[in-house]
Scaffold this motif. Structure first.
Motif, short mmCIF file in Angstrom:
data_model
loop_
_atom_site.label_atom_id
_atom_site.label_comp_id
_atom_site.label_asym_id
_atom_site.label_seq_id
_atom_site.Cartn_x
_atom_site.Cartn_y
_atom_site.Cartn_z
N GLU A 267 0.80 -3.56 4.23
CA GLU A 267 2.07 -4.16 3.82
C GLU A 267 2.90 -3.06 3.18
N MET A 268 4.12 -2.82 3.73
CA MET A 268 4.89 -1.66 3.30
C MET A 268 6.36 -2.00 3.13
N ILE B 188 8.33 4.38 -3.03
CA ILE B 188 8.21 3.81 -1.69
C ILE B 188 7.87 4.94 -0.72
N SER B 189 6.68 4.83 -0.11
CA SER B 189 6.19 5.87 0.81
C SER B 189 6.33 7.24 0.15
N ILE C 4 0.82 -1.21 0.00
CA ILE C 4 0.00 0.00 0.00
C ILE C 4 0.85 1.27 0.00
N ASN C 5 2.10 1.17 0.47
CA ASN C 5 2.94 2.37 0.45
C ASN C 5 3.56 2.64 -0.91
N PHE C 6 3.17 1.85 -1.93
CA PHE C 6 3.61 2.11 -3.30
C PHE C 6 2.61 2.97 -4.07
N ILE C 7 1.43 3.24 -3.50
CA ILE C 7 0.37 3.87 -4.30
C ILE C 7 0.68 5.33 -4.63
#
Length: 589
Positions: A275-276, A246-247, A218-221
Protein backbone atom coordinates in the motif's frame (compact mmCIF):
# COMPACT_ATOMS: atom_id res chain seq x y z
CA UNK A 1 19.56 -3.45 -14.55
CA UNK A 2 21.42 -4.50 -17.70
CA UNK A 3 19.98 -7.00 -20.23
CA UNK A 4 22.65 -9.49 -19.12
CA UNK A 5 21.58 -9.18 -15.48
CA UNK A 6 17.92 -9.43 -16.43
CA UNK A 7 18.57 -12.79 -18.14
CA UNK A 8 19.60 -14.26 -14.77
CA UNK A 9 16.24 -13.41 -13.18
CA UNK A 10 13.99 -16.44 -12.64
CA UNK A 11 10.92 -16.78 -14.86
CA UNK A 12 8.30 -14.23 -13.87
CA UNK A 13 5.64 -15.63 -11.57
CA UNK A 14 2.23 -15.10 -13.04
CA UNK A 15 -0.29 -17.09 -10.98
CA UNK A 16 -1.69 -13.91 -9.45
CA UNK A 17 -2.54 -12.51 -12.90
CA UNK A 18 -5.53 -14.83 -13.06
CA UNK A 19 -6.28 -14.60 -9.32
CA UNK A 20 -8.83 -12.53 -7.40
CA UNK A 21 -8.22 -11.34 -3.82
CA UNK A 22 -10.96 -10.90 -1.22
CA UNK A 23 -10.39 -8.58 1.74
CA UNK A 24 -11.80 -9.55 5.12
CA UNK A 25 -12.09 -6.82 7.76
CA UNK A 26 -12.47 -9.24 10.70
CA UNK A 27 -14.19 -6.87 13.10
CA UNK A 28 -17.16 -6.58 10.73
CA UNK A 29 -17.22 -9.90 8.88
CA UNK A 30 -18.88 -12.54 11.09
CA UNK A 31 -19.22 -12.86 14.87
CA UNK A 32 -19.09 -16.43 16.23
CA UNK A 33 -19.38 -15.70 19.97
CA UNK A 34 -22.01 -12.94 19.93
CA UNK A 35 -19.87 -10.28 21.60
CA UNK A 36 -20.71 -7.90 18.75
CA UNK A 37 -17.27 -8.07 17.11
CA UNK A 38 -16.31 -10.31 14.21
CA UNK A 39 -13.64 -12.93 14.84
CA UNK A 40 -11.55 -15.70 13.32
CA UNK A 41 -14.10 -18.42 14.07
CA UNK A 42 -16.66 -16.30 12.29
CA UNK A 43 -14.46 -16.21 9.20
CA UNK A 44 -13.91 -19.98 9.38
CA UNK A 45 -17.68 -20.42 9.41
CA UNK A 46 -17.94 -18.53 6.10
CA UNK A 47 -15.20 -20.32 4.15
CA UNK A 48 -17.72 -22.25 2.08
CA UNK A 49 -19.21 -18.89 1.06
CA UNK A 50 -15.79 -17.63 -0.08
CA UNK A 51 -15.15 -20.88 -1.92
CA UNK A 52 -18.49 -20.54 -3.70
CA UNK A 53 -17.62 -16.98 -4.70
CA UNK A 54 -14.46 -18.41 -6.26
CA UNK A 55 -11.75 -16.12 -4.88
CA UNK A 56 -8.14 -17.29 -4.74
CA UNK A 57 -6.65 -15.24 -1.91
CA UNK A 58 -8.04 -13.86 1.34
CA UNK A 59 -6.38 -10.70 2.64
CA UNK A 60 -6.94 -10.48 6.38
CA UNK A 61 -6.87 -7.07 8.02
CA UNK A 62 -4.95 -7.01 11.35
CA UNK A 63 -5.89 -9.51 14.04
CA UNK A 64 -2.74 -9.02 16.12
CA UNK A 65 -2.83 -7.89 19.76
CA UNK A 66 -3.76 -4.23 19.85
CA UNK A 67 -5.30 -1.51 22.04
CA UNK A 68 -7.51 -0.80 18.98
CA UNK A 69 -6.95 2.93 18.88
CA UNK A 70 -7.04 2.54 15.07
CA UNK A 71 -9.06 -0.69 14.91
CA UNK A 72 -6.06 -2.99 14.99
CA UNK A 73 -3.66 -1.02 12.80
CA UNK A 74 -1.91 -0.10 16.07
CA UNK A 75 -0.13 -3.36 16.95
CA UNK A 76 1.23 -4.16 20.42
CA UNK A 77 2.37 -7.73 19.65
CA UNK A 78 3.14 -8.89 16.11
CA UNK A 79 3.29 -12.58 17.02
CA UNK A 80 0.03 -13.12 18.85
CA UNK A 81 -3.68 -12.83 18.11
CA UNK A 82 -5.82 -10.35 19.99
CA UNK A 83 -8.29 -12.24 22.22
CA UNK A 84 -11.02 -10.11 20.67
CA UNK A 85 -10.52 -12.14 17.47
CA UNK A 86 -9.49 -15.52 18.90
CA UNK A 87 -6.16 -17.30 19.24
CA UNK A 88 -3.19 -18.54 17.27
CA UNK A 89 -4.89 -21.94 17.15
CA UNK A 90 -7.87 -20.28 15.48
CA UNK A 91 -5.59 -18.67 12.93
CA UNK A 92 -3.94 -22.03 12.22
CA UNK A 93 -7.40 -23.49 11.63
CA UNK A 94 -8.22 -20.63 9.28
CA UNK A 95 -5.03 -21.24 7.30
CA UNK A 96 -5.79 -24.96 7.08
CA UNK A 97 -9.37 -24.27 6.03
CA UNK A 98 -8.29 -21.90 3.27
CA UNK A 99 -5.50 -24.15 2.01
CA UNK A 100 -7.86 -27.13 2.02
CA UNK A 101 -10.13 -25.18 -0.33
CA UNK A 102 -7.30 -24.07 -2.61
CA UNK A 103 -7.13 -20.51 -1.27
CA UNK A 104 -4.23 -18.52 0.16
CA UNK A 105 -4.02 -16.23 3.21
CA UNK A 106 -2.32 -12.84 3.04
CA UNK A 107 -1.82 -11.04 6.36
CA UNK A 108 -1.84 -7.29 6.84
CA UNK A 109 1.67 -6.10 7.76
CA UNK A 110 1.82 -2.78 9.64
CA UNK A 111 5.47 -1.90 10.18
CA UNK A 112 5.67 1.83 9.49
CA UNK A 113 4.50 2.19 13.09
CA UNK A 114 3.55 0.19 16.15
CA UNK A 115 1.23 0.83 19.06
CA UNK A 116 2.64 2.99 21.83
CA UNK A 117 1.89 -0.05 24.01
CA UNK A 118 4.25 -2.29 22.06
CA UNK A 119 7.18 -3.40 24.29
CA UNK A 120 9.60 -1.87 21.81
CA UNK A 121 8.13 1.60 22.31
CA UNK A 122 7.62 1.15 26.05
CA UNK A 123 11.35 0.50 26.33
CA UNK A 124 12.20 3.27 23.85
CA UNK A 125 10.40 5.95 25.86
CA UNK A 126 11.69 4.68 29.23
CA UNK A 127 14.88 6.72 28.97
CA UNK A 128 16.96 8.77 26.57
CA UNK A 129 19.65 6.17 27.17
CA UNK A 130 17.42 3.19 26.37
CA UNK A 131 18.99 0.71 23.92
CA UNK A 132 15.77 1.01 21.92
CA UNK A 133 15.59 4.81 21.98
CA UNK A 134 16.71 4.91 18.36
CA UNK A 135 14.09 2.36 17.30
CA UNK A 136 11.67 5.30 16.92
CA UNK A 137 12.01 8.92 15.79
CA UNK A 138 12.78 11.11 18.82
CA UNK A 139 13.69 14.78 18.51
CA UNK A 140 14.00 17.80 20.85
CA UNK A 141 11.82 20.87 20.46
CA UNK A 142 12.53 23.15 17.52
CA UNK A 143 15.34 25.58 18.27
CA UNK A 144 14.14 28.60 20.22
CA UNK A 145 11.01 26.88 21.58
CA UNK A 146 10.23 25.39 24.94
CA UNK A 147 8.95 21.80 24.70
CA UNK A 148 5.18 21.81 24.53
CA UNK A 149 4.85 25.36 23.22
CA UNK A 150 2.79 25.77 20.02
CA UNK A 151 5.18 25.57 17.07
CA UNK A 152 7.83 23.77 19.08
CA UNK A 153 7.36 20.51 17.19
CA UNK A 154 10.56 19.36 15.43
CA UNK A 155 9.04 19.99 11.98
CA UNK A 156 5.73 21.03 10.44
CA UNK A 157 4.45 17.59 9.44
CA UNK A 158 0.81 16.91 10.17
CA UNK A 159 -0.75 13.66 11.27
CA UNK A 160 -3.12 12.07 8.79
CA UNK A 161 -5.52 11.87 11.75
CA UNK A 162 -5.44 15.66 12.38
CA UNK A 163 -3.02 17.82 14.33
CA UNK A 164 0.79 17.78 14.45
CA UNK A 165 2.66 14.55 13.69
CA UNK A 166 4.66 14.95 16.90
CA UNK A 167 3.71 14.12 20.48
CA UNK A 168 5.60 15.51 23.46
CA UNK A 169 6.81 12.96 25.99
CA UNK A 170 6.68 14.91 29.24
CA UNK A 171 9.18 12.66 31.03
CA UNK A 172 12.04 13.19 28.58
CA UNK A 173 11.04 16.56 27.14
CA UNK A 174 11.40 15.18 23.61
CA UNK A 175 8.88 14.54 20.86
CA UNK A 176 8.21 11.31 19.00
CA UNK A 177 6.95 11.11 15.43
CA UNK A 178 3.53 9.64 14.60
CA UNK A 179 2.25 10.10 11.06
CA UNK A 180 -1.08 8.68 12.22
CA UNK A 181 -2.53 8.51 15.75
CA UNK A 182 -0.41 9.69 18.68
CA UNK A 183 -0.72 6.08 19.83
CA UNK A 184 0.99 4.91 16.62
CA UNK A 185 4.66 5.98 16.88
CA UNK A 186 6.70 5.56 13.70
CA UNK A 187 9.50 3.00 13.65
CA UNK A 188 12.96 4.20 12.64
CA UNK A 189 13.93 1.98 9.72
CA UNK A 190 17.35 3.64 9.59
CA UNK A 191 18.19 1.35 12.52
CA UNK A 192 19.23 -2.11 11.19
CA UNK A 193 18.05 -3.75 14.43
CA UNK A 194 14.51 -2.58 13.66
CA UNK A 195 14.64 -4.05 10.18
CA UNK A 196 15.99 -7.40 11.30
CA UNK A 197 13.35 -7.68 14.03
CA UNK A 198 10.65 -7.02 11.44
CA UNK A 199 12.12 -9.57 9.03
CA UNK A 200 12.38 -12.18 11.77
CA UNK A 201 8.70 -11.67 12.57
CA UNK A 202 7.73 -11.98 8.90
CA UNK A 203 9.67 -15.22 8.51
CA UNK A 204 7.87 -16.57 11.59
CA UNK A 205 4.49 -15.96 9.94
CA UNK A 206 5.55 -17.54 6.65
CA UNK A 207 6.81 -20.57 8.52
CA UNK A 208 3.37 -20.79 10.12
CA UNK A 209 1.73 -21.07 6.69
CA UNK A 210 0.85 -17.49 5.75
CA UNK A 211 1.11 -16.91 1.98
CA UNK A 212 2.28 -13.31 1.88
CA UNK A 213 1.64 -9.80 3.13
CA UNK A 214 -0.30 -6.69 2.27
CA UNK A 215 2.04 -3.99 3.60
CA UNK A 216 0.34 -0.97 5.13
CA UNK A 217 1.75 2.44 4.00
CA UNK A 218 5.00 0.64 3.29
CA UNK A 219 6.42 3.49 1.21
CA UNK A 220 6.45 5.65 4.35
CA UNK A 221 9.13 3.57 6.11
CA UNK A 222 12.03 5.53 4.60
CA UNK A 223 12.22 9.07 5.96
CA UNK A 224 14.79 11.71 5.12
CA UNK A 225 16.88 11.56 8.33
CA UNK A 226 17.03 15.36 8.36
CA UNK A 227 13.22 15.39 8.82
CA UNK A 228 12.85 18.66 6.87
CA UNK A 229 9.70 20.73 6.90
CA UNK A 230 7.13 19.65 4.34
CA UNK A 231 5.52 21.86 1.70
CA UNK A 232 3.02 24.48 2.76
CA UNK A 233 -0.37 24.83 1.09
CA UNK A 234 -3.11 27.37 1.76
CA UNK A 235 -0.96 28.92 4.46
CA UNK A 236 -0.73 25.81 6.64
CA UNK A 237 1.66 22.88 6.80
CA UNK A 238 0.40 19.97 4.74
CA UNK A 239 1.47 16.39 5.35
CA UNK A 240 2.05 15.16 1.83
CA UNK A 241 5.74 14.87 2.68
CA UNK A 242 6.80 15.11 -0.96
CA UNK A 243 10.53 14.93 -0.25
CA UNK A 244 10.34 13.70 3.30
CA UNK A 245 8.60 10.38 3.83
CA UNK A 246 6.64 9.33 0.73
CA UNK A 247 8.84 6.87 -1.17
CA UNK A 248 11.85 8.20 0.72
CA UNK A 249 15.54 7.91 -0.15
CA UNK A 250 16.08 4.28 0.95
CA UNK A 251 12.69 2.75 0.17
CA UNK A 252 13.87 0.58 -2.73
CA UNK A 253 16.87 -0.56 -0.71
CA UNK A 254 14.63 -1.58 2.20
CA UNK A 255 12.20 -3.52 0.01
CA UNK A 256 14.97 -5.36 -1.80
CA UNK A 257 16.55 -6.20 1.55
CA UNK A 258 13.17 -7.43 2.80
CA UNK A 259 12.86 -9.67 -0.23
CA UNK A 260 16.31 -11.12 0.30
CA UNK A 261 15.83 -11.65 4.03
CA UNK A 262 12.22 -12.90 4.00
CA UNK A 263 10.95 -14.08 0.64
CA UNK A 264 13.95 -15.32 -1.33
CA UNK A 265 13.76 -19.02 -2.09
CA UNK A 266 10.05 -19.38 -1.37
CA UNK A 267 8.46 -16.52 -3.27
CA UNK A 268 6.97 -18.67 -6.04
CA UNK A 269 3.67 -19.18 -4.21
CA UNK A 270 3.64 -15.94 -2.19
CA UNK A 271 1.96 -12.60 -2.79
CA UNK A 272 3.41 -9.25 -1.69
CA UNK A 273 1.37 -6.07 -2.03
CA UNK A 274 2.55 -2.62 -1.01
CA UNK A 275 0.00 0.00 0.00
CA UNK A 276 1.70 3.19 -1.20
CA UNK A 277 -0.10 6.53 -0.83
CA UNK A 278 1.33 9.14 -3.16
CA UNK A 279 3.19 6.63 -5.32
CA UNK A 280 3.75 7.62 -8.96
CA UNK A 281 3.43 5.38 -12.00
CA UNK A 282 7.16 5.70 -12.57
CA UNK A 283 7.94 4.56 -9.03
CA UNK A 284 5.41 1.74 -9.28
CA UNK A 285 7.24 0.33 -12.30
CA UNK A 286 10.36 0.07 -10.16
CA UNK A 287 8.54 -1.35 -7.15
CA UNK A 288 6.77 -4.07 -9.16
CA UNK A 289 9.33 -5.00 -11.82
CA UNK A 290 9.93 -8.73 -11.09
CA UNK A 291 13.60 -8.33 -11.95
CA UNK A 292 14.10 -5.90 -9.05
CA UNK A 293 12.61 -8.25 -6.42
CA UNK A 294 10.66 -5.72 -4.36
CA UNK A 295 6.86 -6.31 -4.33
CA UNK A 296 4.41 -7.95 -6.73
CA UNK A 297 2.03 -4.99 -6.97
CA UNK A 298 1.16 -1.73 -5.25
CA UNK A 299 -2.04 -0.08 -4.08
CA UNK A 300 -2.09 3.43 -5.49
CA UNK A 301 -4.61 6.08 -4.49
CA UNK A 302 -4.78 8.32 -7.51
CA UNK A 303 -8.18 7.15 -8.78
CA UNK A 304 -9.82 7.34 -5.34
CA UNK A 305 -8.63 10.92 -4.94
CA UNK A 306 -10.61 12.26 -7.90
CA UNK A 307 -13.91 13.00 -6.16
CA UNK A 308 -12.72 15.44 -3.54
CA UNK A 309 -10.89 18.73 -3.51
CA UNK A 310 -7.60 18.01 -1.75
CA UNK A 311 -9.36 16.74 1.38
CA UNK A 312 -11.93 13.98 1.38
CA UNK A 313 -14.00 16.18 3.68
CA UNK A 314 -14.51 18.42 0.63
CA UNK A 315 -16.25 15.96 -1.73
CA UNK A 316 -16.83 16.82 -5.39
CA UNK A 317 -18.53 15.01 -8.27
CA UNK A 318 -16.37 12.53 -10.16
CA UNK A 319 -15.63 13.37 -13.78
CA UNK A 320 -15.46 10.10 -15.73
CA UNK A 321 -12.82 11.54 -18.04
CA UNK A 322 -10.56 12.03 -15.02
CA UNK A 323 -11.13 8.43 -13.92
CA UNK A 324 -10.32 7.10 -17.39
CA UNK A 325 -7.23 9.28 -17.65
CA UNK A 326 -5.98 8.02 -14.29
CA UNK A 327 -6.66 4.31 -14.70
CA UNK A 328 -5.55 4.46 -18.34
CA UNK A 329 -2.24 6.02 -17.32
CA UNK A 330 -1.61 3.19 -14.83
CA UNK A 331 -2.57 0.57 -17.41
CA UNK A 332 -0.14 2.07 -19.92
CA UNK A 333 2.63 2.69 -17.39
CA UNK A 334 2.71 -0.91 -16.18
CA UNK A 335 2.08 -2.51 -19.56
CA UNK A 336 5.63 -3.73 -20.15
CA UNK A 337 6.99 -4.17 -16.62
CA UNK A 338 5.27 -4.62 -13.29
CA UNK A 339 1.63 -5.26 -12.51
CA UNK A 340 -1.51 -3.39 -11.46
CA UNK A 341 -3.80 -3.96 -8.51
CA UNK A 342 -7.44 -3.21 -9.26
CA UNK A 343 -9.84 -2.02 -6.58
CA UNK A 344 -12.81 0.21 -5.93
CA UNK A 345 -13.07 -0.28 -2.18
CA UNK A 346 -11.35 -1.43 0.98
CA UNK A 347 -11.55 -0.73 4.71
CA UNK A 348 -10.41 2.86 4.09
CA UNK A 349 -12.79 3.70 1.22
CA UNK A 350 -16.57 4.20 1.07
CA UNK A 351 -18.89 1.79 -0.73
CA UNK A 352 -18.38 2.08 -4.47
CA UNK A 353 -22.08 1.80 -5.37
CA UNK A 354 -22.75 4.94 -3.33
CA UNK A 355 -19.58 6.60 -4.53
CA UNK A 356 -19.43 6.02 -8.29
CA UNK A 357 -22.73 4.22 -8.95
CA UNK A 358 -26.40 4.67 -8.08
CA UNK A 359 -27.69 3.31 -4.77
CA UNK A 360 -31.37 3.84 -5.62
CA UNK A 361 -33.49 0.66 -5.59
CA UNK A 362 -33.95 0.90 -9.36
CA UNK A 363 -30.28 1.02 -10.27
CA UNK A 364 -28.30 -0.29 -7.27
CA UNK A 365 -27.75 -3.79 -8.64
CA UNK A 366 -27.24 -2.63 -12.23
CA UNK A 367 -24.62 -0.07 -11.22
CA UNK A 368 -22.92 -2.51 -8.83
CA UNK A 369 -22.53 -5.01 -11.66
CA UNK A 370 -21.41 -2.36 -14.12
CA UNK A 371 -18.71 -1.12 -11.75
CA UNK A 372 -17.55 -4.68 -11.09
CA UNK A 373 -17.38 -5.57 -14.77
CA UNK A 374 -15.51 -2.42 -15.78
CA UNK A 375 -12.94 -2.92 -13.01
CA UNK A 376 -12.36 -6.67 -13.18
CA UNK A 377 -11.73 -6.81 -16.91
CA UNK A 378 -8.81 -4.37 -16.73
CA UNK A 379 -5.27 -5.70 -16.79
CA UNK A 380 -4.29 -6.40 -13.18
CA UNK A 381 -5.31 -8.37 -10.10
CA UNK A 382 -8.79 -7.45 -8.81
CA UNK A 383 -9.54 -7.00 -5.11
CA UNK A 384 -13.04 -7.50 -3.70
CA UNK A 385 -13.81 -5.83 -0.38
CA UNK A 386 -16.24 -7.75 1.83
CA UNK A 387 -19.85 -6.96 0.96
CA UNK A 388 -18.90 -5.42 -2.38
CA UNK A 389 -20.01 -8.67 -4.02
CA UNK A 390 -23.48 -7.99 -2.60
CA UNK A 391 -23.69 -4.37 -3.71
CA UNK A 392 -23.59 -3.02 -0.14
CA UNK A 393 -24.02 0.75 0.17
CA UNK A 394 -22.87 3.57 2.43
CA UNK A 395 -24.32 3.80 5.92
CA UNK A 396 -26.72 6.67 6.75
CA UNK A 397 -24.99 7.77 9.96
CA UNK A 398 -27.29 10.17 11.83
CA UNK A 399 -25.02 11.71 14.49
CA UNK A 400 -21.34 11.84 15.37
CA UNK A 401 -22.07 9.26 18.09
CA UNK A 402 -22.77 6.68 15.36
CA UNK A 403 -19.17 6.85 14.14
CA UNK A 404 -16.26 4.77 15.42
CA UNK A 405 -13.35 5.82 13.21
CA UNK A 406 -10.61 7.85 14.92
CA UNK A 407 -10.04 9.81 11.72
CA UNK A 408 -13.67 10.98 11.67
CA UNK A 409 -13.86 11.69 15.40
CA UNK A 410 -10.64 13.69 15.41
CA UNK A 411 -11.67 15.73 12.38
CA UNK A 412 -15.12 16.48 13.79
CA UNK A 413 -13.65 17.60 17.11
CA UNK A 414 -11.04 19.78 15.43
CA UNK A 415 -13.50 21.33 12.97
CA UNK A 416 -16.22 22.10 15.53
CA UNK A 417 -14.28 22.85 18.71
CA UNK A 418 -11.11 24.46 17.38
CA UNK A 419 -12.31 26.00 14.11
CA UNK A 420 -15.88 26.74 15.19
CA UNK A 421 -17.56 25.15 12.16
CA UNK A 422 -21.26 24.27 12.17
CA UNK A 423 -21.59 20.62 13.39
CA UNK A 424 -24.40 19.94 10.90
CA UNK A 425 -22.25 21.14 8.01
CA UNK A 426 -19.28 19.06 9.18
CA UNK A 427 -21.46 15.95 9.53
CA UNK A 428 -22.82 16.39 6.01
CA UNK A 429 -19.28 16.66 4.63
CA UNK A 430 -18.22 13.52 6.50
CA UNK A 431 -21.00 11.36 5.08
CA UNK A 432 -19.86 10.47 1.53
CA UNK A 433 -16.23 9.39 1.98
CA UNK A 434 -15.70 8.39 5.61
CA UNK A 435 -14.07 5.04 6.38
CA UNK A 436 -16.87 3.76 8.62
CA UNK A 437 -19.04 3.40 5.50
CA UNK A 438 -17.02 0.29 4.69
CA UNK A 439 -16.88 -1.00 8.25
CA UNK A 440 -20.53 -1.71 8.97
CA UNK A 441 -21.21 -5.46 9.35
CA UNK A 442 -21.49 -7.74 6.34
CA UNK A 443 -25.17 -8.32 5.61
CA UNK A 444 -25.64 -12.09 5.71
CA UNK A 445 -29.45 -12.27 5.94
CA UNK A 446 -32.59 -10.24 6.59
CA UNK A 447 -32.74 -11.14 10.28
CA UNK A 448 -31.68 -9.16 13.36
CA UNK A 449 -28.31 -7.42 12.90
CA UNK A 450 -28.19 -8.83 9.36
CA UNK A 451 -27.08 -12.21 10.72
CA UNK A 452 -23.73 -10.73 11.77
CA UNK A 453 -24.21 -11.26 15.51
CA UNK A 454 -26.84 -12.08 18.11
CA UNK A 455 -25.17 -9.56 20.40
CA UNK A 456 -24.91 -5.79 20.07
CA UNK A 457 -22.78 -4.96 17.02
CA UNK A 458 -19.76 -2.75 17.64
CA UNK A 459 -21.01 -0.41 14.90
CA UNK A 460 -24.49 -0.01 13.44
CA UNK A 461 -25.92 -2.30 10.76
CA UNK A 462 -27.07 -0.69 7.52
CA UNK A 463 -30.88 -0.44 7.61
CA UNK A 464 -31.15 -1.78 4.04
CA UNK A 465 -29.96 -5.25 5.11
CA UNK A 466 -33.49 -6.61 4.70
CA UNK A 467 -33.19 -6.06 0.95
CA UNK A 468 -29.41 -6.34 0.50
CA UNK A 469 -28.02 -9.55 1.95
CA UNK A 470 -26.14 -12.71 1.01
CA UNK A 471 -28.90 -15.19 1.76
CA UNK A 472 -31.19 -13.54 -0.78
CA UNK A 473 -28.48 -13.34 -3.45
CA UNK A 474 -26.49 -16.57 -3.26
CA UNK A 475 -28.86 -18.69 -5.34
CA UNK A 476 -30.41 -15.94 -7.49
CA UNK A 477 -29.07 -16.15 -11.01
CA UNK A 478 -29.30 -12.41 -11.68
CA UNK A 479 -27.85 -11.22 -8.34
CA UNK A 480 -24.76 -9.10 -7.78
CA UNK A 481 -23.16 -12.09 -6.04
CA UNK A 482 -23.70 -14.33 -9.06
CA UNK A 483 -22.32 -11.62 -11.35
CA UNK A 484 -19.12 -11.49 -9.27
CA UNK A 485 -18.86 -15.29 -9.38
CA UNK A 486 -19.04 -15.13 -13.16
CA UNK A 487 -16.41 -12.38 -13.41
CA UNK A 488 -14.03 -14.39 -11.23
CA UNK A 489 -14.60 -17.57 -13.24
CA UNK A 490 -13.98 -15.75 -16.52
CA UNK A 491 -10.65 -14.39 -15.24
CA UNK A 492 -9.64 -17.95 -14.39
CA UNK A 493 -10.69 -19.29 -17.79
CA UNK A 494 -9.92 -16.64 -20.41
CA UNK A 495 -6.29 -15.68 -21.15
CA UNK A 496 -7.43 -12.45 -22.79
CA UNK A 497 -8.59 -11.23 -19.34
CA UNK A 498 -5.60 -12.42 -17.34
CA UNK A 499 -2.89 -11.64 -19.89
CA UNK A 500 -4.24 -9.39 -22.63
CA UNK A 501 -3.02 -5.90 -23.45
CA UNK A 502 -5.14 -2.81 -22.87
CA UNK A 503 -6.34 0.02 -25.11
CA UNK A 504 -8.53 2.81 -23.77
CA UNK A 505 -11.34 4.03 -26.05
CA UNK A 506 -13.50 7.17 -25.93
CA UNK A 507 -11.19 9.04 -23.51
CA UNK A 508 -13.25 12.25 -23.81
CA UNK A 509 -16.68 10.73 -23.20
CA UNK A 510 -18.08 11.78 -19.81
CA UNK A 511 -20.50 8.85 -19.50
CA UNK A 512 -19.23 5.78 -21.36
CA UNK A 513 -16.19 3.86 -20.17
CA UNK A 514 -14.78 1.74 -23.00
CA UNK A 515 -11.63 -0.27 -23.62
CA UNK A 516 -10.30 -3.24 -25.58
CA UNK A 517 -8.23 -6.16 -24.32
CA UNK A 518 -6.30 -8.28 -26.86
CA UNK A 519 -4.42 -11.54 -26.46
CA UNK A 520 -3.29 -13.99 -29.12
CA UNK A 521 -6.38 -14.69 -31.25
CA UNK A 522 -9.11 -12.92 -29.26
CA UNK A 523 -10.11 -9.41 -28.35
CA UNK A 524 -12.58 -8.18 -25.79
CA UNK A 525 -14.54 -4.93 -25.88
CA UNK A 526 -15.69 -3.67 -22.46
CA UNK A 527 -18.38 -1.00 -22.18
CA UNK A 528 -19.90 0.65 -19.13
CA UNK A 529 -22.54 3.37 -19.00
CA UNK A 530 -21.88 5.57 -15.95
CA UNK A 531 -25.25 7.31 -16.23
CA UNK A 532 -28.96 6.75 -15.68
CA UNK A 533 -29.95 7.41 -19.29
CA UNK A 534 -29.37 5.54 -22.58
CA UNK A 535 -26.17 6.05 -24.52
CA UNK A 536 -24.66 4.76 -27.75
CA UNK A 537 -21.07 3.55 -27.47
CA UNK A 538 -19.56 5.27 -30.48
CA UNK A 539 -16.63 2.92 -31.03
CA UNK A 540 -14.80 3.20 -34.32
CA UNK A 541 -15.47 -0.39 -35.43
CA UNK A 542 -19.25 -0.91 -35.91
CA UNK A 543 -18.75 -4.66 -36.45
CA UNK A 544 -18.50 -4.97 -32.68
CA UNK A 545 -22.29 -4.76 -32.64
CA UNK A 546 -22.39 -8.30 -34.06
CA UNK A 547 -19.80 -9.79 -31.67
CA UNK A 548 -20.74 -12.41 -29.09
CA UNK A 549 -21.78 -10.98 -25.74
CA UNK A 550 -19.57 -12.59 -23.12
CA UNK A 551 -21.27 -10.95 -20.14
CA UNK A 552 -23.78 -8.23 -19.37
CA UNK A 553 -25.86 -6.87 -16.52
CA UNK A 554 -29.13 -6.83 -18.48
CA UNK A 555 -30.81 -10.12 -19.42
CA UNK A 556 -30.67 -9.47 -23.19
CA UNK A 557 -28.04 -8.22 -25.58
CA UNK A 558 -28.37 -4.72 -26.98
CA UNK A 559 -25.26 -4.29 -29.12
CA UNK A 560 -23.56 -0.93 -28.72
CA UNK A 561 -26.73 0.76 -27.42
CA UNK A 562 -26.27 1.07 -23.67
CA UNK A 563 -29.21 1.32 -21.30
CA UNK A 564 -28.93 3.09 -17.92
CA UNK A 565 -25.94 1.78 -15.97
CA UNK A 566 -25.47 -0.97 -18.54
CA UNK A 567 -22.35 -3.10 -18.71
CA UNK A 568 -21.51 -5.34 -21.62
CA UNK A 569 -18.40 -7.28 -22.63
CA UNK A 570 -18.17 -8.43 -26.26
CA UNK A 571 -15.73 -11.14 -27.37
CA UNK A 572 -14.62 -11.95 -30.89
CA UNK A 573 -11.73 -13.55 -32.76
CA UNK A 574 -9.21 -10.99 -33.88
CA UNK A 575 -10.28 -10.07 -37.42
CA UNK A 576 -8.05 -11.31 -40.23
CA UNK A 577 -7.21 -8.37 -42.52
CA UNK A 578 -8.57 -8.72 -46.07
CA UNK A 579 -5.53 -9.06 -48.37
CA UNK A 580 -4.99 -6.32 -50.94
CA UNK A 581 -5.33 -7.20 -54.59
CA UNK A 582 -2.02 -7.77 -56.44
CA UNK A 583 -0.72 -4.63 -58.08
CA UNK A 584 -0.89 -6.16 -61.57
CA UNK A 585 -4.53 -7.21 -61.28
CA UNK A 586 -6.75 -5.53 -63.84
CA UNK A 587 -9.62 -3.55 -62.44
CA UNK A 588 -12.85 -4.00 -64.34
CA UNK A 589 -14.82 -0.85 -65.05
Amino acid sequence: MSPQERETVPRERDWFRSAVVYQVYPRSFADSNDDGVGDLRGIIGKLDYLERLGVDVVWLSPVYRSPHDDNGYDISDYQDIDPLFGSLDDLDDLIAGLHGRGMKLVMDLVVNHTSDEHPWFVESRASKDSPKRDWYWWRPARSGFVPGEPGGEPNNWESFFSGPAWELDEASGEYYLHLFSRKQPDLNWENPEVRESVYEMMRWWLDRGVDGFRMDVINFISKDPALPDGPVRDGRPYADGTASFISGPRIHEYLREMHEQVFAGREEALLTVGEMPGVTVEDAVLFTDPARREVDMVFQFEHVGLDHDGSKWNPTKLRLTDLKASLGRWQAGLAERGWNSLYWGNHDQPRVVSRFGDESPEYRELSAKMLAGVLHLHRGTPYVYQGEELGMTNMPFATIDDYRDIEVLNHFREATELLGEDPAVVLAALAPLNRDNARTPVQWDAGPNAGFTRGTPWIGVNPNSGAVNAEEQISREDSVFTFYRTLIRLRHELPVIAHGDFTMLLPDDEEVYAYIRRHEDHELLVLGNFSAHPRIAEVADPLWADARRLLGNYPDAHGLALRPWEFTALLRPIPIPVPLAPLDTEVQA
